[in-house]
Design a protein around this motif. Structure first.
Motif, PDB file in Angstrom:
ATOM      1  N   THR A   1      41.836  32.748  27.495  1.00 56.07           N
ATOM      2  CA  THR A   1      41.818  34.207  27.357  1.00 56.07           C
ATOM      3  C   THR A   1      40.699  34.793  28.207  1.00 56.07           C
ATOM      4  O   THR A   1      39.527  34.482  28.013  1.00 56.07           O
ATOM      5  N   LEU A   2      41.072  35.642  29.145  1.00 55.08           N
ATOM      6  CA  LEU A   2      40.070  36.302  29.961  1.00 55.08           C
ATOM      7  C   LEU A   2      39.320  37.344  29.137  1.00 55.08           C
ATOM      8  O   LEU A   2      39.877  37.953  28.235  1.00 55.08           O
ATOM      9  N   HIS A   3      38.057  37.518  29.478  1.00 52.55           N
ATOM     10  CA  HIS A   3      37.266  38.601  28.904  1.00 52.55           C
ATOM     11  C   HIS A   3      37.842  39.920  29.420  1.00 52.55           C
ATOM     12  O   HIS A   3      38.343  39.977  30.547  1.00 52.55           O
ATOM     13  N   PRO A   4      37.784  40.984  28.613  1.00 56.38           N
ATOM     14  CA  PRO A   4      38.316  42.276  29.093  1.00 56.38           C
ATOM     15  C   PRO A   4      37.796  42.672  30.467  1.00 56.38           C
ATOM     16  O   PRO A   4      38.534  43.233  31.280  1.00 56.38           O
ATOM     17  N   LEU A   5      36.547  42.365  30.762  1.00 55.34           N
ATOM     18  CA  LEU A   5      36.017  42.697  32.096  1.00 55.34           C
ATOM     19  C   LEU A   5      36.788  41.965  33.185  1.00 55.34           C
ATOM     20  O   LEU A   5      37.128  42.547  34.212  1.00 55.34           O
ATOM     21  N   GLN A   6      37.035  40.689  32.964  1.00 57.90           N
ATOM     22  CA  GLN A   6      37.772  39.920  33.956  1.00 57.90           C
ATOM     23  C   GLN A   6      39.176  40.496  34.126  1.00 57.90           C
ATOM     24  O   GLN A   6      39.666  40.661  35.242  1.00 57.90           O
ATOM     25  N   GLN A   7      39.794  40.833  33.028  1.00 60.03           N
ATOM     26  CA  GLN A   7      41.135  41.390  33.079  1.00 60.03           C
ATOM     27  C   GLN A   7      41.141  42.729  33.823  1.00 60.03           C
ATOM     28  O   GLN A   7      42.009  42.978  34.662  1.00 60.03           O
ATOM     29  N   LYS A   8      40.170  43.568  33.535  1.00 61.28           N
ATOM     30  CA  LYS A   8      40.144  44.879  34.165  1.00 61.28           C
ATOM     31  C   LYS A   8      39.795  44.794  35.656  1.00 61.28           C
ATOM     32  O   LYS A   8      40.268  45.590  36.461  1.00 61.28           O
ATOM     33  N   PHE A   9      38.949  43.813  36.017  1.00 59.20           N
ATOM     34  CA  PHE A   9      38.681  43.626  37.442  1.00 59.20           C
ATOM     35  C   PHE A   9      39.977  43.317  38.183  1.00 59.20           C
ATOM     36  O   PHE A   9      40.212  43.775  39.292  1.00 59.20           O
ATOM     37  N   LEU A  10      40.827  42.511  37.568  1.00 55.92           N
ATOM     38  CA  LEU A  10      42.106  42.184  38.207  1.00 55.92           C
ATOM     39  C   LEU A  10      43.011  43.407  38.256  1.00 55.92           C
ATOM     40  O   LEU A  10      43.605  43.713  39.277  1.00 55.92           O
ATOM     41  N   GLU A  11      43.109  44.114  37.129  1.00 54.22           N
ATOM     42  CA  GLU A  11      44.038  45.258  37.077  1.00 54.22           C
ATOM     43  C   GLU A  11      43.633  46.367  38.044  1.00 54.22           C
ATOM     44  O   GLU A  11      44.472  47.038  38.619  1.00 54.22           O
ATOM     45  N   HIS A  12      42.327  46.560  38.191  1.00 54.58           N
ATOM     46  CA  HIS A  12      41.865  47.669  39.036  1.00 54.58           C
ATOM     47  C   HIS A  12      41.537  47.244  40.458  1.00 54.58           C
ATOM     48  O   HIS A  12      40.989  48.032  41.224  1.00 54.58           O
ATOM     49  N   ALA A  13      41.860  46.001  40.806  1.00 50.35           N
ATOM     50  CA  ALA A  13      41.570  45.507  42.158  1.00 50.35           C
ATOM     51  C   ALA A  13      40.099  45.708  42.489  1.00 50.35           C
ATOM     52  O   ALA A  13      39.750  46.161  43.576  1.00 50.35           O
ATOM     53  N   ALA A  14      39.241  45.381  41.523  1.00 50.43           N
ATOM     54  CA  ALA A  14      37.812  45.592  41.696  1.00 50.43           C
ATOM     55  C   ALA A  14      37.144  44.448  42.452  1.00 50.43           C
ATOM     56  O   ALA A  14      35.934  44.275  42.382  1.00 50.43           O
TER      57      ALA A  14
ATOM     58  N   ASP B   1      33.506  51.484  44.089  1.00 50.16           N
ATOM     59  CA  ASP B   1      34.329  52.450  43.355  1.00 50.16           C
ATOM     60  C   ASP B   1      35.159  51.769  42.267  1.00 50.16           C
ATOM     61  O   ASP B   1      35.069  52.100  41.077  1.00 50.16           O
ATOM     62  N   LYS B   2      35.980  50.786  42.663  1.00 50.97           N
ATOM     63  CA  LYS B   2      36.875  50.174  41.679  1.00 50.97           C
ATOM     64  C   LYS B   2      36.128  49.292  40.697  1.00 50.97           C
ATOM     65  O   LYS B   2      36.619  49.036  39.591  1.00 50.97           O
TER      66      LYS B   2
END
Lengths: 286, 766, 158
Positions: free
Chosen positions: C85-98, C142-143
């Motif tokens: 299970t990815l940490h929410p930060l890891q997941q959001k980095f992927l979703e937002h192309a950060a 930005d991202k």
């Protein structure tokens, strides 16, 4: 290269006093490790003082505050009371480097690295901080402005190191502020640093002040003329102009990759004025 | 066979992943620390290699004595110039720059002279980094120190110290008989600029100066080489072009190309700076000698001192316009510093200077000048940011003098479809006007400004390239697809190519798994640069998919005993048409995969192309900033980028290119520069004093993706990676003028310079 | 002199290793413990690519000596995800192309996680100043800021 981590002051003093060859005291390591990697220093012995309780204390002491030399900037910021009494000292320590650096960097290391551009030193000097040293001949106290003599040159004798700092008791309606000029918003070494601590009386007039400037001379300066320029005033425009002039007159900076002589002198006045205004505002509302 | 092609400009025949924000397939490894970058590889028994570098900016190397180093226990190999054969002089195109192996071999390891502080002079491989460091100290180099020259104008003087006594200025008549530091003169000219200036109602002439800036990738160069007893070599390195690395190493070390297999690790940034070799030939030479793998990683200081930044330059621009705003003449003289060996990007700088505009009379001259600094390497639209900074600044002054809106002025003169550029080609459809309009429509454009705040706008152009590209698609036994691309992925390429493959084949995105193939697995593929990897890679994938679809239809024809015009490929299936549809059912790729062996063998497609038809990408940037008049410090308040992507295969990564390039431009404009002492040594070889923007230095960067399809690409794609760094310099200088009334012509516009200018005019008060 | 023998906890596991005095924690993590997720970008504390948590405090591992961590707890990027299970930060980095090249991403994830543990609802400015010690050359930040904010929202929702 030897590494020792004594858990007592006497243990550390003995190691430092008996050491032959280059020796370095390790607190946060944010300067030492960089210098070791760059081959600027090559100590044969590193003495880590972080296990010595006296270097890690943050406590009220005789009405003032005692801060251990190995307390990190982050810990100072998290202390519930200290930043109310000495916001300038705390904010100065938390301007050093980055969040990561503040997690390790200490007031002791920042002073003993011997750079006139150190961020916390002008704030400590403006506060009237006194350093307590331990050495083979016992303890002694030294006002912080007398610790650094020149770049990389300290007034410490062999075997001595800084154990803690004592910030004096605070009069009512007192506060402090530290400002620095850097070209970016974070991460740079101060091109100029200004620390101001002052007290106002019931009428709002400045009754006492100390002004310190960093990165504008071979050592961090205590500028009595700058303080005199504003004591007895309410920091009106005329007093601000006097303050700027006195700050500028005290400077003897160098040209380097971070700033020119001309630039540093000009900024020193601007920052001294801005820091004094912030300190005044804080003192009035404290 | 019925038409089964896909044309991006008319939509795809798949599920439609192209143009959506898919999760990149290599993403999980990157957010968990599992992905392996250049320094993350290790081999059993490996040695650590380190380089001895010249402390002098200019010196003859009289003698190198490595005997003491070789005798140090733990040292397994030492190499010097004697370990590399000399290379004859031969100019070879290398993407957007030219290169010469005679210079490459000397840059990789100094021969007659050390030409910059940091120039490699020897290298060792030892059992540990500590032993290697000690070994370097034991190498005795006898230098004859020579006078050095750093500044480009100084280097052009007839009495300047000469770096190469066999360098005679090319491109001038009569041919000079004395060597100089001016490697060549280039020129483009159309129309008659003198006549044009006579028609002008307003003329602005300015001289500009920029300092060298580094690409600033966070990952230092790293390579791990392992040479076997028969000479076959494996090399892992972080590079933008592993086929190029292979070619260089083969050439420099006298090896067959097939004998070297290069694997591109994940790469931690390049921006053009990792399109050349530094450590790779050294690691191979050391491994060959030591008979063990050798790992080499640069320190940050080495990156700054010994890898190519981009040129510093002096630029003079003179433009004339009628009172209605028509540009009637444009002149430019560019002097770019190449570092120790010739090859600055002055030619693209010359070509791009006026390229955003439709002008009858243009003359731009450029000089490529060597000096005692590291050899420059490409940096994102090499050459163009500098020349376009100058032109966009002058355009802004013209707008002000004529009382015209700076966007309207650019619109009036904008290059369009059919415009013939001063450097030669006629443009197909391009999107400059659309980006100008987009900017004008933003809320940003209308936000109120306070005192000491200023707004600036600038446009920018970059041509982009195609080039040799290979990619393969393999259908696995279960119908999933393995995609192999030949260009290293610097930031989202695999996501884009996966979307293209999934759409071309009509299968789910998750069923396609991409990798970057090593040099043994694909044909020669030119490097990731020139904004070409998505443009060319997707073309190669389309070609590979075409082959697969043709193959599947041919197998279906046999299976169904049908004729080609009764069969089509649509939505991931081979489909019977007409009457045939009553006899047989459609078959998916997975269906064919199950019977692949029985119907002819494994199914795959291999795109091997030389991608043509790259379309230029133009952009317009808008920036608001605030100046602290008492200190000269600048804060960027708002930033908007509008740029033409043709077709954004993956919008988020296209936006990312816009944002990243803009912030590099902000750093270049305000704080980044190489600072040299009078001793010719670099004073700020670290991230402390080489000041790149940090997160608190910049605001959100609004990105507007304009899409004017490139008709020469199946999806309409244009490269986007480089153009974003072109407009910021001009936009920020223009905003500074708007905020202060002062035209700054020297970069970076750092606080001491800004404060000095304000103070001289008595403006340094709030 | 003989190497130091150090026992510590890394990502919750007991580890022991030998190191020279001058070896940094980053050297130990990468070269001795083969945890190459923390990266060396500068070795001088200026880029944050080597960020780890030391006893719950965000630090640059290039500025800590290996021999200083005896008896202490180190948490690296490799320990952020919990199993699959990815940490929410890891997941959001992927979703937002950060991330683009991804070299700075481990440092940003570790630093961002430290921020959100201390301040579950940070403003844009607080995010940017907290992360000022993490250099990114690809994204323009930005991202990354968007991803951190979105992760904060996800974590507050629980």
């Amino acid at each position: 290269m030897r590494y020792e981590a004594p858990d007592s002051l006497d243990g550390a003093v003995a190691l430092l006093a008996d050491a032959i060859g280059e020796t370095r005291v390790l607190a946060g390591g944010t300067d030492l490790l960089v210098q070791m990697r760059a081959d600027v220093v090559g100590p044969e012995l590193i003495v880590d003082i972080k296990k010595i309780p006296e270097t890690r204390v943050v406590a009220e002491d005789k009405g003032g505050w005692r801060i251990g030399a190995a307390v990190t900037g982050a810990e100072l910021k998290e202390h519930p009371r200290l930043k109310q009494v000495w916001p300038g000292v705390v904010e100065a320590a938390n301007l050093i480097g980055s969040t990561q650096v503040q997690g390790r960097a200490t007031l002791g290391g920042n002073l003993c690295n011997g750079s006139p551009a150190a961020d916390s030193v002008p704030a400590l000097i403006a506060a009237g901080a006194v350093a307590t040293l331990a050495g083979p001949r016992g303890r002694r106290d030294l006002p912080v402005e007398n610790v650094m003599l020149a770049p990389r040159k300290l007034a410490l004798t062999k075997g001595e190191f800084v154990v803690s700092f004592l910030l004096p008791p605070r009069l009512p309606r007192s506060s402090d502020a530290y400002l620095r000029f850097i070209p970016r918003t974070e991460m740079d070494i101060a091109v100029v640093g200004a620390g101001v601590s002052l007290t106002v009386d019931e009428t709002g007039t400045i009754s006492a002040a100390r002004v310190s400037l960093g990165a504008v001379a071979p050592r961090v300066l205590l500028v009595p003329d700058a303080a005199a320029a504003i004591v007895g005033s309410r920091l009106d425009r005329a007093a601000q102009d006097r303050l700027e002039a006195a700050a500028r007159a005290a400077c003897s900076p160098i040209d380097d990759k971070r700033g020119t002589v001309e630039f540093r002198i000009q900024i020193a006045g601007v920052l001294a004025r801005r820091a004094a205004l912030i300190a005044l505002d804080r003192a009035r509302t404290s | 066979m019925a038409e089964n092609g896909t044309n991006g400009t008319n939509g795809t025949n798949g599920q439609g992943y192209v143009g959506t924000r898919t999760i990149r397939p290599d993403g999980v490894d990157k957010v968990t620390g599992r992905a392996r970058f250049g320094a993350d590889f290790n081999l059993p028994g490996q040695l650590i290699g380190r380089v001895l570098r010249s402390p002098h900016p200019h010196a003859r190397i009289v003698r190198i004595d490595t005997s003491k180093a070789e005798a140090l226990p733990g040292v397994k190999a030492v190499i010097t110039r004697d370990d590399f054969g000399d290379q004859p002089s031969e100019f070879i195109p290398a993407g957007e720059m030219m290169m010469n192996y005679k210079d490459v071999v000397r840059n990789v390891m100094a021969r007659e002279k050390a030409l910059y502080e940091g120039h490699a002079v020897a290298a060792v491989a030892a059992i540990s980094a500590a032993v290697a460091r000690r070994a370097l100290k034991l190498i005795d180099v006898q230098y004859e120190v020579l006078p050095h020259v750093i500044d480009v104008v100084e280097a052009m003087r007839p009495d300047a110290p000469v770096l190469h006594d066999d360098l005679f200025t090319a491109g001038v008549e009569p041919k000079p008989d004395k060597p100089s530091n001016i490697a060549k003169r280039v020129e483009i000219a159309v129309g008659d600029v003198e006549a044009g200036f006579k028609k002008a109602d307003v003329i602005v002439e300015r001289e500009f100066k920029t300092a060298p800036v580094h690409q600033g990738y966070i990952e230092p160069h790293a390579a791990l080489a392992s040479v076997s007893e028969d000479g076959s070599t494996e090399l892992w390195c972080c590079t933008q072009g592993h086929f190029i690395v292979r070619a260089h190493c083969a050439r420099l070390l006298g090896m067959d190309i097939a004998k070297i297999r290069v694997t591109a690790s994940e790469i931690g940034g390049g921006f053009g700076g990792k399109t050349v070799v530094y450590l790779e030939p050294l690691a191979i030479a050391l491994s060959r000698k030591a008979k063990r793998p050798v790992k080499m990683v640069m320190s940050r200081e080495e990156v700054f001192k010994a890898s190519g930044p981009t040129s510093g330059a002096t630029v003079r621009v003179k433009m004339g316009a009628t009172k209605d705003g028509k540009f009637v003449a444009g002149f430019g003289e560019l002097k770019y510093q190449a570092g120790a060996f010739q090859g600055s990007p002055v030619q693209p700088g010359v070509f791009c200077a006026y390229a955003p505009y439709d002008m009858e009379n243009v003359k731009v001259i450029g000089y490529d000048v060597v000096s005692n600094r590291p050899k420059v390497a490409a940096y994102r639209a090499p050459g163009a940011p500098i020349s376009e900074f100058a032109v966009e600044s002058v355009v802004d002054e013209i707008a002000k003098k004529l009382g015209l809106d700076p966007i309207d002025l650019r619109m009036m003169n904008a290059a369009r479809e059919g415009t013939k550029a001063a450097y030669g080609p006629k443009f197909g459809p391009i999107g400059l006007e659309q980006t100008l309009n987009s900017i004008k429509k933003t809320e940003h454009w209308n936000m109120p400004l306070r005192k000491w705040q200023g707004r600036g706008v600038a446009s920018g152009f970059w041509f982009n390239i195609g080039g040799e590209t290979c990619a393969s698609l393999t259908i696995n036994e279960d119908g999933t697809v393995s995609l192999m691309a030949g260009t290293p992925d610097v930031g989202g390429l695999r996501a884009a190519l996966t979307s293209v493959a999934a759409d071309e084949l009509g299968i789910p995105y998750e069923k396609v798994r991409p990798i970057i193939g090593d040099t043994g697995s694909l044909g020669f593929t030119f490097l990731t640069g020139g904004s070409r990897s998505a443009f060319s890679g997707s073309m190669a994938i389309v070609e590979a998919a075409k082959q697969i679809k043709a193959e599947l239809c041919a197998r279906a024809a046999k299976l169904w005993e049908a004729k080609p015009d009764q069969i089509e490929f649509k939505d991931g299936h081979v489909r019977p048409l007409g009457a045939l549809a009553e006899k047989v059912k459609p078959m998916s790729i997975a269906d064919f995969a199950k019977i692949a062996g029985k119907t002819g063998g494994p199914i795959g497609g291999y795109g091997r192309i030389n991608a043509q038809g790259a379309g230029p990408s133009l952009g317009t940037h808008l920036v608001d900033l605030e100046v602290d008049p008492e200190t000269g410090r600048v804060t960027i308040l708002r930033y908007t980028v509008a740029q033409d992507a043709g077709k954004a295969l993956h919008p988020a990564y296209v936006e990312g290119q816009f944002q990243g390039g803009a912030v590099q431009g902000i750093g270049w404009a305000l704080n980044e520069e190489y600072i040299y002492g009078a001793d010719g040594k670099l004073q700020n070889a670290g991230f402390l004093d080489y000041r790149m923007p940090v997160a608190s230095d910049v605001p959100m960067i609004d990105a507007i993706v304009v899409e004017v399809p490139n008709p020469k690409h199946p999806y309409g794609v244009r490269g986007v990676g480089e153009t974003p760094i072109v407009p910021p310099l001009g936009a920020i200088a223009n905003a500074m003028e708007n905020a202060t009334g002062i035209r700054f012509t020297e970069l970076p516009m750092s606080p001491p310079k800004v404060l000095k200018a304000l103070k001289e005019r008595g403006l340094n008060k709030v | 002199m003989a190497k130091h023998h150090i026992e510590a906890t890394v990502n919750g596991d007991a580890v022991e290793f030998l190191c020279e005095t001058e070896d940094t924690l980053l050297d130990v993590l990468r070269d001795t413990l083969q945890l190459t997720g923390s990266k060396e970008g500068c070795a001088s504390g200026d880029c944050g690519a080597c960020s780890v948590m030391l006893d719950g405090r965000l630090v640059c591992s290039c500025l800590v000596l290996g021999c200083e961590v005896g008896g202490r707890r180190v948490d690296t990027i490799e320990g952020v995800a919990k199993g699959q299970t990815l940490h929410p930060l890891q997941q959001k980095f992927l979703e937002h192309a950060a991330l683009q090249c991804g070299i700075c991403t481990p440092g940003f994830i570790v630093a961002g996680k430290a921020l959100l543990e201390q301040n579950p609802n940070p403003t844009d400015t607080e995010i940017r100043y907290w992360l000022a010690g993490n250099l990114c050359r690809c994204t323009g930040y930005d991202k990354i800021v968007t991803a951190v904010k979105d992760a904060a929202v996800a974590m507050r929702k629980g």
